[in-house]
Design an enzyme around this catalytic site. Structure first.
Site, PDB file in Angstrom:
ATOM      1  N   LYS A  98      23.682  91.065  96.823  1.00  0.00           N
ATOM      2  CA  LYS A  98      22.493  91.657  97.468  1.00  0.00           C
ATOM      3  C   LYS A  98      21.592  90.743  98.237  1.00  0.00           C
ATOM      4  O   LYS A  98      20.360  91.016  98.097  1.00  0.00           O
ATOM      5  CB  LYS A  98      21.783  92.824  96.519  1.00  0.00           C
ATOM      6  CG  LYS A  98      22.514  93.763  95.974  1.00  0.00           C
ATOM      7  CD  LYS A  98      21.770  94.717  94.737  1.00  0.00           C
ATOM      8  CE  LYS A  98      22.406  95.807  94.446  1.00  0.00           C
ATOM      9  NZ  LYS A  98      23.281  95.119  93.540  1.00  0.00           N
ATOM     10  N   ARG A  99      22.062  89.906  99.287  1.00  0.00           N
ATOM     11  CA  ARG A  99      21.279  89.096  99.654  1.00  0.00           C
ATOM     12  C   ARG A  99      20.925  89.729 101.243  1.00  0.00           C
ATOM     13  O   ARG A  99      21.385  90.595 101.727  1.00  0.00           O
ATOM     14  CB  ARG A  99      22.266  87.826 100.174  1.00  0.00           C
ATOM     15  CG  ARG A  99      22.753  87.108  98.995  1.00  0.00           C
ATOM     16  CD  ARG A  99      21.614  86.572  98.169  1.00  0.00           C
ATOM     17  NE  ARG A  99      22.128  85.642  97.269  1.00  0.00           N
ATOM     18  CZ  ARG A  99      22.014  85.707  95.892  1.00  0.00           C
ATOM     19  NH1 ARG A  99      21.672  86.733  95.315  1.00  0.00           N
ATOM     20  NH2 ARG A  99      22.452  84.502  95.013  1.00  0.00           N
TER      21      ARG A  99
END
Length: 277
Positions: A98-99
């Site tokens: 979830k960057r």
């Protein structure tokens, strides 16, 4: 030669192995349930058992970075090996990171997970669009170059997500629909499936958005979060064939026996095939 796109590889894996993604979420409670200590040795034993049991069977394995990062560099080393071993055994690896950031920072995240020379190189990675969809361009370009994929958060299974994702923008569309529109444009013309996916929770009841993005739809929320295979047609409608259902505790909770893990994964795959075809 250009590498085969992730979307094509994913479609083949789902058709051949069945529509199941198993999350690798070694949180303390699960380690304890397996009789393992909450330390690097326990993490490594857990992760290796899951990979050895399932990487030759399921379409996708999804390690959650946070549970490895909490042990620092030694935990990341376990993650690196898990990614490499799972891919070698034939599973596609979706690293749940979830960057999301801007500029050179987003480019660095893209290098970490989407550069074939990186020890964390994955078949796909989850990303967050909430600094603007355009901020994801380094990851989108890196994925295309490497034949990898990205899954963009759109309508997540946690109830708190609605305050952002259901909010409306200037043209009256929801934030989620705006994100999905961007994804559809990225996937235009791809066959049999685009390589830019969306994360859409299986617990939503009815999505209330247009999910025809010509890309995969990662569906967390099955099992412990309350959704079932039978809920998927209602949530995803005509796009249901492109769903990648994700289950973690429903399979991992059957460990530490490798045979029990394989049996649980086979049972979930059978249920999903019956519904999704």
């Amino acid at each position: 030669m250009h590498p085969e796109p992730f979307g094509a590889r994913l479609r083949r894996a789902l058709d051949d192995r069945g529509p199941l993604c198993v999350g690798i979420d070694p949180h303390p409670g699960l380690l304890s349930a397996w009789g393992l200590d909450d330390d690097v040795a326990g993490l490594e034993r857990f992760t290796r058992t899951v990979v050895d049991a399932l990487a030759g069977q399921v379409a996708v394995l999804k390690p959650q970075c946070a549970f490895f990062e909490r042990f620092g560099s030694r935990g990341i080393a376990v993650l690196e090996r898990a990614i490499a071993d799972a891919r070698s055994a034939g599973a596609l690896v979706l690293t749940d990171a979830k960057r999301g950031d801007i500029g050179s920072t987003m480019a660095a995240y893209a290098t970490a997970y989407l550069d074939p020379g990186s020890p964390l190189f994955s078949d796909a990675v989850t990303v967050s669009p909430y600094l603007g969809f355009g901020s994801l361009r380094p990851a989108l370009d890196a994925a295309r170059s490497a034949g990898s994929g990205v899954f963009v958060l759109a309508l997540t299974s946690n109830p708190e997500g609605a305050e952002v994702q259901r909010a409306t923008v200037a043209d009256g569309a929801s934030v989620a629909q705006t994100v999905l529109g961007h994804i559809a444009r990225e996937n235009a013309g791809a066959a049999p499936l685009g390589s830019v996916g969306a994360v859409v929770g299986a617990t939503l009841g009815e999505a209330g958005v247009d999910l025809a993005v010509n890309g995969p739809l990662l569906a967390p929320g099955l099992g412990a979060q309350g959704a079932t295979a039978e809920d998927l047609p209602r949530v995803f409608g005509a796009a249901v064939r492109d769903v990648v259902p994700s289950i973690s505790r429903g399979v991992l909770g059957r460990g530490p026996s490798p045979a029990a893990l394989r049996e649980a994964a086979a049972r979930e795959t059978g249920r999903l095939r019956a519904v999704l075809g």
